[in-house]
Design a protein around this motif. Structure first.
Motif, PDB file in Angstrom:
ATOM      1  N   ILE A   4      -7.861 -16.350   1.848  1.00 35.20           N
ATOM      2  CA  ILE A   4      -8.534 -15.070   2.091  1.00 35.20           C
ATOM      3  C   ILE A   4      -7.465 -13.983   2.188  1.00 35.20           C
ATOM      4  CG2 ILE A   4     -10.060 -13.786   3.641  1.00 35.20           C
ATOM      5  CD1 ILE A   4     -10.981 -16.593   4.689  1.00 35.20           C
ATOM      6  N   ILE A   5      -7.514 -13.018   1.280  1.00 37.60           N
ATOM      7  CA  ILE A   5      -6.534 -11.922   1.292  1.00 37.60           C
ATOM      8  C   ILE A   5      -7.282 -10.605   1.396  1.00 37.60           C
ATOM      9  CG2 ILE A   5      -4.685 -10.751   0.038  1.00 37.60           C
ATOM     10  CD1 ILE A   5      -3.981 -13.400  -1.252  1.00 37.60           C
ATOM     11  N   GLU A   6      -6.994  -9.854   2.438  1.00 37.80           N
ATOM     12  CA  GLU A   6      -7.628  -8.553   2.679  1.00 37.80           C
ATOM     13  C   GLU A   6      -6.592  -7.452   2.513  1.00 37.80           C
ATOM     14  OE1 GLU A   6      -9.522  -5.962   6.373  1.00 37.80           O
ATOM     15  OE2 GLU A   6      -9.253  -8.130   6.601  1.00 37.80           O
ATOM     16  N   ASN A   7      -6.868  -6.528   1.620  1.00 32.83           N
ATOM     17  CA  ASN A   7      -5.954  -5.414   1.364  1.00 32.83           C
ATOM     18  C   ASN A   7      -6.564  -4.121   1.880  1.00 32.83           C
ATOM     19  OD1 ASN A   7      -4.174  -3.506   0.433  1.00 32.83           O
ATOM     20  ND2 ASN A   7      -4.223  -4.157  -1.703  1.00 32.83           N
ATOM     21  N   SER A   8      -5.979  -3.579   2.987  1.00 30.52           N
ATOM     22  CA  SER A   8      -6.497  -2.346   3.601  1.00 30.52           C
ATOM     23  C   SER A   8      -5.486  -1.205   3.523  1.00 30.52           C
ATOM     24  CB  SER A   8      -6.854  -2.607   5.074  1.00 30.52           C
ATOM     25  OG  SER A   8      -7.783  -3.661   5.188  1.00 30.52           O
ATOM     26  N   ILE A   9      -4.590  -1.266   2.550  1.00 34.35           N
ATOM     27  CA  ILE A   9      -3.567  -0.221   2.419  1.00 34.35           C
ATOM     28  C   ILE A   9      -4.218   1.060   1.924  1.00 34.35           C
ATOM     29  CG2 ILE A   9      -1.459   0.465   1.217  1.00 34.35           C
ATOM     30  CD1 ILE A   9      -0.719  -2.519   1.089  1.00 34.35           C
ATOM     31  N   THR A  10      -3.972   2.170   2.614  1.00 42.35           N
ATOM     32  CA  THR A  10      -4.627   3.444   2.295  1.00 42.35           C
ATOM     33  C   THR A  10      -3.995   4.092   1.062  1.00 42.35           C
ATOM     34  OG1 THR A  10      -3.133   4.620   3.789  1.00 42.35           O
ATOM     35  CG2 THR A  10      -5.211   3.840   4.704  1.00 42.35           C
ATOM     36  N   PRO A  11      -4.775   4.880   0.314  1.00 48.51           N
ATOM     37  CA  PRO A  11      -4.256   5.524  -0.906  1.00 48.51           C
ATOM     38  C   PRO A  11      -3.129   6.505  -0.632  1.00 48.51           C
ATOM     39  CG  PRO A  11      -6.671   5.574  -0.850  1.00 48.51           C
ATOM     40  CD  PRO A  11      -6.219   5.119   0.507  1.00 48.51           C
ATOM     41  N   GLU A  12      -3.071   7.100   0.575  1.00 50.82           N
ATOM     42  CA  GLU A  12      -2.068   8.136   0.865  1.00 50.82           C
ATOM     43  C   GLU A  12      -0.632   7.616   0.759  1.00 50.82           C
ATOM     44  OE1 GLU A  12      -4.631   7.402   2.855  1.00 50.82           O
ATOM     45  OE2 GLU A  12      -5.928   9.132   2.455  1.00 50.82           O
ATOM     46  N   SER A  13      -0.454   6.344   1.065  1.00 43.94           N
ATOM     47  CA  SER A  13       0.912   5.798   1.092  1.00 43.94           C
ATOM     48  C   SER A  13       1.359   5.254  -0.261  1.00 43.94           C
ATOM     49  CB  SER A  13       0.998   4.680   2.138  1.00 43.94           C
ATOM     50  OG  SER A  13       0.074   3.651   1.818  1.00 43.94           O
ATOM     51  N   ILE A  71      -4.722 -13.772   4.997  1.00 40.55           N
ATOM     52  CA  ILE A  71      -3.595 -12.832   4.896  1.00 40.55           C
ATOM     53  C   ILE A  71      -4.154 -11.428   4.833  1.00 40.55           C
ATOM     54  CG2 ILE A  71      -1.583 -12.127   3.541  1.00 40.55           C
ATOM     55  CD1 ILE A  71      -1.500 -14.957   2.384  1.00 40.55           C
ATOM     56  N   ARG A  72      -3.607 -10.562   5.660  1.00 43.55           N
ATOM     57  CA  ARG A  72      -4.078  -9.181   5.710  1.00 43.55           C
ATOM     58  C   ARG A  72      -2.927  -8.216   5.417  1.00 43.55           C
ATOM     59  NH1 ARG A  72      -5.624  -5.738  10.983  1.00 43.55           N
ATOM     60  NH2 ARG A  72      -6.472  -3.896   9.950  1.00 43.55           N
ATOM     61  N   LEU A  73      -3.197  -7.233   4.558  1.00 42.31           N
ATOM     62  CA  LEU A  73      -2.219  -6.194   4.238  1.00 42.31           C
ATOM     63  C   LEU A  73      -2.771  -4.845   4.675  1.00 42.31           C
ATOM     64  CD1 LEU A  73      -2.160  -8.431   1.729  1.00 42.31           C
ATOM     65  CD2 LEU A  73      -0.425  -6.869   0.872  1.00 42.31           C
ATOM     66  N   TYR A  74      -1.973  -4.091   5.400  1.00 42.06           N
ATOM     67  CA  TYR A  74      -2.392  -2.748   5.821  1.00 42.06           C
ATOM     68  C   TYR A  74      -1.144  -1.923   6.140  1.00 42.06           C
ATOM     69  CZ  TYR A  74      -1.646  -4.621  10.566  1.00 42.06           C
ATOM     70  OH  TYR A  74      -1.113  -5.199  11.682  1.00 42.06           O
ATOM     71  N   ASN A  75      -1.317  -0.625   6.285  1.00 39.65           N
ATOM     72  CA  ASN A  75      -0.188   0.231   6.652  1.00 39.65           C
ATOM     73  C   ASN A  75      -0.403   0.799   8.050  1.00 39.65           C
ATOM     74  OD1 ASN A  75      -2.215   1.505   4.909  1.00 39.65           O
ATOM     75  ND2 ASN A  75      -1.171   3.428   5.416  1.00 39.65           N
ATOM     76  N   ASN A  76       0.712   0.911   8.808  1.00 39.61           N
ATOM     77  CA  ASN A  76       0.613   1.463  10.159  1.00 39.61           C
ATOM     78  C   ASN A  76       1.086   2.915  10.166  1.00 39.61           C
ATOM     79  OD1 ASN A  76       3.415   1.400  10.074  1.00 39.61           O
ATOM     80  ND2 ASN A  76       3.609  -0.394  11.412  1.00 39.61           N
ATOM     81  N   GLN A  77       1.080   3.520  11.329  1.00 38.31           N
ATOM     82  CA  GLN A  77       1.432   4.937  11.446  1.00 38.31           C
ATOM     83  C   GLN A  77       2.934   5.181  11.417  1.00 38.31           C
ATOM     84  OE1 GLN A  77      -0.529   6.164  15.073  1.00 38.31           O
ATOM     85  NE2 GLN A  77      -2.529   6.389  14.079  1.00 38.31           N
ATOM     86  N   LEU A  78       3.713   4.136  11.457  1.00 39.43           N
ATOM     87  CA  LEU A  78       5.176   4.275  11.464  1.00 39.43           C
ATOM     88  C   LEU A  78       5.775   4.202  10.067  1.00 39.43           C
ATOM     89  CD1 LEU A  78       5.997   2.047  14.576  1.00 39.43           C
ATOM     90  CD2 LEU A  78       5.782   4.548  14.469  1.00 39.43           C
ATOM     91  N   GLY A  79       4.914   4.166   9.046  1.00 37.80           N
ATOM     92  CA  GLY A  79       5.410   4.130   7.673  1.00 37.80           C
ATOM     93  C   GLY A  79       5.786   2.747   7.197  1.00 37.80           C
ATOM     94  N   HIS A  80       5.104   1.728   7.705  1.00 41.60           N
ATOM     95  CA  HIS A  80       5.338   0.352   7.265  1.00 41.60           C
ATOM     96  C   HIS A  80       4.114  -0.194   6.536  1.00 41.60           C
ATOM     97  CE1 HIS A  80       8.014   0.668  10.888  1.00 41.60           C
ATOM     98  NE2 HIS A  80       8.860   0.109  10.043  1.00 41.60           N
ATOM     99  N   ILE A  81       4.381  -1.106   5.604  1.00 45.12           N
ATOM    100  CA  ILE A  81       3.318  -1.954   5.084  1.00 45.12           C
ATOM    101  C   ILE A  81       3.383  -3.253   5.881  1.00 45.12           C
ATOM    102  CG2 ILE A  81       2.465  -3.257   3.101  1.00 45.12           C
ATOM    103  CD1 ILE A  81       2.054  -0.265   2.873  1.00 45.12           C
ATOM    104  N   VAL A  82       2.275  -3.642   6.463  1.00 44.40           N
ATOM    105  CA  VAL A  82       2.224  -4.812   7.336  1.00 44.40           C
ATOM    106  C   VAL A  82       1.527  -5.957   6.603  1.00 44.40           C
ATOM    107  CG1 VAL A  82       1.524  -5.713   9.585  1.00 44.40           C
ATOM    108  CG2 VAL A  82       2.112  -3.278   9.339  1.00 44.40           C
ATOM    109  N   ILE A  83       2.180  -7.112   6.596  1.00 42.27           N
ATOM    110  CA  ILE A  83       1.591  -8.327   6.028  1.00 42.27           C
ATOM    111  C   ILE A  83       1.461  -9.331   7.162  1.00 42.27           C
ATOM    112  CG2 ILE A  83       1.832 -10.181   4.333  1.00 42.27           C
ATOM    113  CD1 ILE A  83       3.783  -6.984   3.915  1.00 42.27           C
TER     114      ILE A  83
END
Length: 343
Positions: free
Chosen positions: A237-246, A277-289
């Motif tokens: 299961i892979i979830e990609n929640s990375i926002t378009p802004e980054s 596995i989840r992918l997302y970006n945080n407020q500190l400018g990281h991509i989190v896996i």
């Protein structure tokens, strides 16, 4: 580089001569001569001696430094100074012979010669001290530049080696899956080949790039995830929640793919224990896996292409290193996004 070969040496000769004259007058050193020396004669004598010392040393530089002694320039500095002493004694002797009668200096030849040698030796010693300081400062600067050059070359070589690492197991496993699909579902097999070609097209295109846009990496990642989903089905299961802004920012090529591959490699992926596995970006400018930890009982032999590769590459690419957290049953890696100005 030697101060004796300075472009504006005549200006320095004049300044040193003026300083020497003022120093002699302030300390009343001219009174050591038996009889008064006219100021004009003293200035001319000082200017002649300083010029001869400087120009003599400049000529010596051409011969002594042409072939450095045993390849060590600091030995040439010492040899230069020792030879210059002979030159100083010679011009002092010559000066006593010519300037003594010309300027009507009183006293014995020996006493006048001693005074002249004392003066010329101090001037010569002063110039050689300055020359040594200039040399060692320049040498230190050159060593620093050379060290930085070698460091950069070494870093580039290490980075190239890291960048071009490819896990052979991925290709091997992909062909195994493909061979099975050909007999089971030719339509899916055809799409599998198409996605596999996208993956390797991306890898070939960016094998010489240090950075890629996150948008490109995510497009590549979609093709890679498709291959993994065909292989593991609903067990992955892979979830990609990375926002378009980054997505306009930059990342190391294949960094996200390697982290997903690393998670699959070390954890059990089965119907009983699906890997999330989840992918997302945080407020500190990281991509989190982030993935749940369910380690395999028998770990595969490491090929050092996963996590270590990314950490090592980011040590060259950014001032900020990836953050790795292993706690509460979750394994998390935070990859810093890079601005083009930073890289």
């Amino acid at each position: 580089m030697s101060i004796f070969q300075a472009k504006y040496r005549y200006i320095y000769i004049f300044i040193l001569s003026l300083y020497s004259y003022l120093n002699i007058k302030f300390t009343e050193s001219d009174s050591l001569f038996e009889g008064k020396v006219a100021d004009f004669n003293l200035v001319i004598a000082i200017l002649i001696f300083v010029s001869l010392i400087w120009e003599g040393n400049r000529l010596l530089v051409r011969f002594i430094y042409k072939e450095e002694l045993n390849g060590k320039k600091h030995r040439s500095l010492i040899f230069h100074f020792l030879v210059s002493i002979v030159w100083v004694v010679f011009i002092s002797f010559l000066g006593d012979l010519i300037l003594g009668p010309l300027f009507s200096l009183e006293g014995s030849f020996v006493n006048t010669l001693k005074l002249m040698i004392g003066f010329t030796f101090r001037i010569n010693l002063f110039l050689h001290c300055i020359n040594a300081i200039v040399y060692y400062r320049k040498q230190g600067h050159d060593y620093q530049i050379e060290a930085e050059r070698f460091k950069k070359q070494s870093a580039e070589a290490q980075f190239d080696a890291l960048r071009k690492q490819v896990n052979p197991h991925f290709l091997f496993n992909s062909f195994n899956v493909l061979s099975s699909l050909i007999y089971q579902d030719q339509e899916i097999a055809s799409k599998f080949v198409d996605q596999l070609s996208k993956v390797y097209r991306y890898l070939l295109k960016n094998q010489d790039n240090k950075l890629v846009k996150l948008e490109e990496e995510l497009n590549f990642l979609e093709a890679y995830i498709y291959l993994m989903k065909i292989r593991f089905r609903d067990n992955l299961i892979i979830e990609n929640s990375i926002t378009p802004e980054s997505r306009s920012q930059y990342i190391a090529p294949s960094a996200l793919q390697l982290l997903i591959e690393n998670a699959i490699k070390h954890n059990e992926v089965s119907r009983k224990s699906p890997l999330a596995i989840r992918l997302y970006n945080n407020q500190l400018g990281h991509i989190v896996i982030e993935n749940n930890i369910q380690l395999k009982e028998q770990q595969e032999e490491s090929s050092n292409v996963g996590l270590n590769n990314i950490v090592n590459r980011y040590s060259f690419l950014s001032k900020e290193n990836p953050v790795i957290v292993n706690s509460n049953g979750k394994f998390t890696v935070k990859i810093p996004l890079i601005n083009v100005e930073e890289s």
